[in-house]
Each structure stands twice: as structure tokens, then as C-alpha cells.
Design a protein around this motif. Structure first.
Motif, PDB file in Angstrom:
ATOM      1  N   PHE A  38      -4.264  -7.249  -6.987  1.00  0.00           N
ATOM      2  CA  PHE A  38      -3.443  -7.218  -5.778  1.00  0.00           C
ATOM      3  C   PHE A  38      -2.519  -6.009  -5.821  1.00  0.00           C
ATOM      4  CE2 PHE A  38      -4.186 -11.684  -6.748  1.00  0.00           C
ATOM      5  CZ  PHE A  38      -4.606 -12.187  -5.525  1.00  0.00           C
ATOM      6  N   GLU A  39      -2.107  -5.555  -4.666  1.00  0.00           N
ATOM      7  CA  GLU A  39      -1.018  -4.587  -4.553  1.00  0.00           C
ATOM      8  C   GLU A  39      -0.019  -5.142  -3.555  1.00  0.00           C
ATOM      9  OE1 GLU A  39      -2.363  -0.678  -3.564  1.00  0.00           O
ATOM     10  OE2 GLU A  39      -3.536  -0.499  -5.405  1.00  0.00           O
ATOM     11  N   ASP A  40       1.284  -5.009  -3.869  1.00  0.00           N
ATOM     12  CA  ASP A  40       2.301  -5.458  -2.924  1.00  0.00           C
ATOM     13  C   ASP A  40       2.507  -4.402  -1.837  1.00  0.00           C
ATOM     14  OD1 ASP A  40       3.986  -3.471  -3.970  1.00  0.00           O
ATOM     15  OD2 ASP A  40       5.192  -4.872  -5.134  1.00  0.00           O
ATOM     16  N   GLU A  41       3.453  -4.642  -0.962  1.00  0.00           N
ATOM     17  CA  GLU A  41       3.694  -3.760   0.179  1.00  0.00           C
ATOM     18  C   GLU A  41       4.041  -2.337  -0.245  1.00  0.00           C
ATOM     19  OE1 GLU A  41       5.706  -6.628  -0.238  1.00  0.00           O
ATOM     20  OE2 GLU A  41       4.189  -7.825   0.773  1.00  0.00           O
ATOM     21  N   GLU A  42       4.580  -2.194  -1.442  1.00  0.00           N
ATOM     22  CA  GLU A  42       4.963  -0.880  -1.949  1.00  0.00           C
ATOM     23  C   GLU A  42       3.867  -0.232  -2.795  1.00  0.00           C
ATOM     24  OE1 GLU A  42       8.627  -1.578  -3.978  1.00  0.00           O
ATOM     25  OE2 GLU A  42       9.682  -2.111  -2.138  1.00  0.00           O
ATOM     26  N   GLY A  43       2.727  -0.914  -2.925  1.00  0.00           N
ATOM     27  CA  GLY A  43       1.615  -0.367  -3.693  1.00  0.00           C
ATOM     28  C   GLY A  43       1.668  -0.658  -5.184  1.00  0.00           C
ATOM     29  N   ASN A  44       2.571  -1.551  -5.595  1.00  0.00           N
ATOM     30  CA  ASN A  44       2.653  -1.915  -7.010  1.00  0.00           C
ATOM     31  C   ASN A  44       1.516  -2.872  -7.366  1.00  0.00           C
ATOM     32  OD1 ASN A  44       5.124  -0.505  -7.514  1.00  0.00           O
ATOM     33  ND2 ASN A  44       6.131  -2.105  -6.320  1.00  0.00           N
ATOM     34  N   PRO A  45       0.762  -2.560  -8.419  1.00  0.00           N
ATOM     35  CA  PRO A  45      -0.390  -3.402  -8.773  1.00  0.00           C
ATOM     36  C   PRO A  45       0.023  -4.690  -9.475  1.00  0.00           C
ATOM     37  CG  PRO A  45      -0.177  -1.617 -10.337  1.00  0.00           C
ATOM     38  CD  PRO A  45       0.875  -1.395  -9.276  1.00  0.00           C
TER      39      PRO A  45
END
Length: 72
Positions: A38-45
Motif C-alpha cells: 500500500f501507499e498512503d496519500e503522501e506516497g509512503n509505502p
């Protein structure tokens, strides 16, 4: 504390709108470890364990299908 893994990235792939990642341990080329990716809204995996045998088989089959399409 963040765990330290000694693995190599192998492949990102998608099965039924779920992203997965396949990792290979550095000291064991015959093993592949699968996680939901998954990646959050900020692109953090983020990785999540696959808890069921059915989903694990789905991800393994999905990776095999991906490689067959890519290499034909």
C-alpha cells in the motif's frame, strides 16, 4: 523500532485491484516472500501480511501470470 530485513526486491504486481510485492531473502534464492503493498496519500509505502492460504495462492498465481505475460 523498525525491523531490519535482508531481502532483495523482486517485483510489484496487481491482482484483483490489490497491489502486492514479492521479496527474495538475500541468503535464500529459492524462497519468495509475498506481502500486500500500500501507499498512503503522501506516497509512503506500507506492507501487510497475507493471512489466508487462498490469498497467498492468488498472489502466487498472479505473479506467475504477470511473468508469463511479460516474457511472451
Amino acid at each position: 523500532m523498525v525491523p531490519s530485513w535482508n531481502v532483495r526486491f523482486w517485483q510489484f504486481f496487481d491482482v484483483d485491484n490489490q497491489n502486492y510485492i514479492a521479496l527474495v531473502p538475500v541468503d535464500n534464492d529459492e524462497e519468495v516472500i509475498f506481502y500486500r503493498y500500500f501507499e498512503d496519500e503522501e506516497g509512503n509505502p506500507s506492507l501487510e501480511n497475507i493471512d489466508s492460504d487462498d490469498e497467498l495462492m492468488l498472489s502466487v498465481t498472479g505473479l506467475m501470470s504477470y511473468w508469463m505475460r511479460k516474457n511472451l
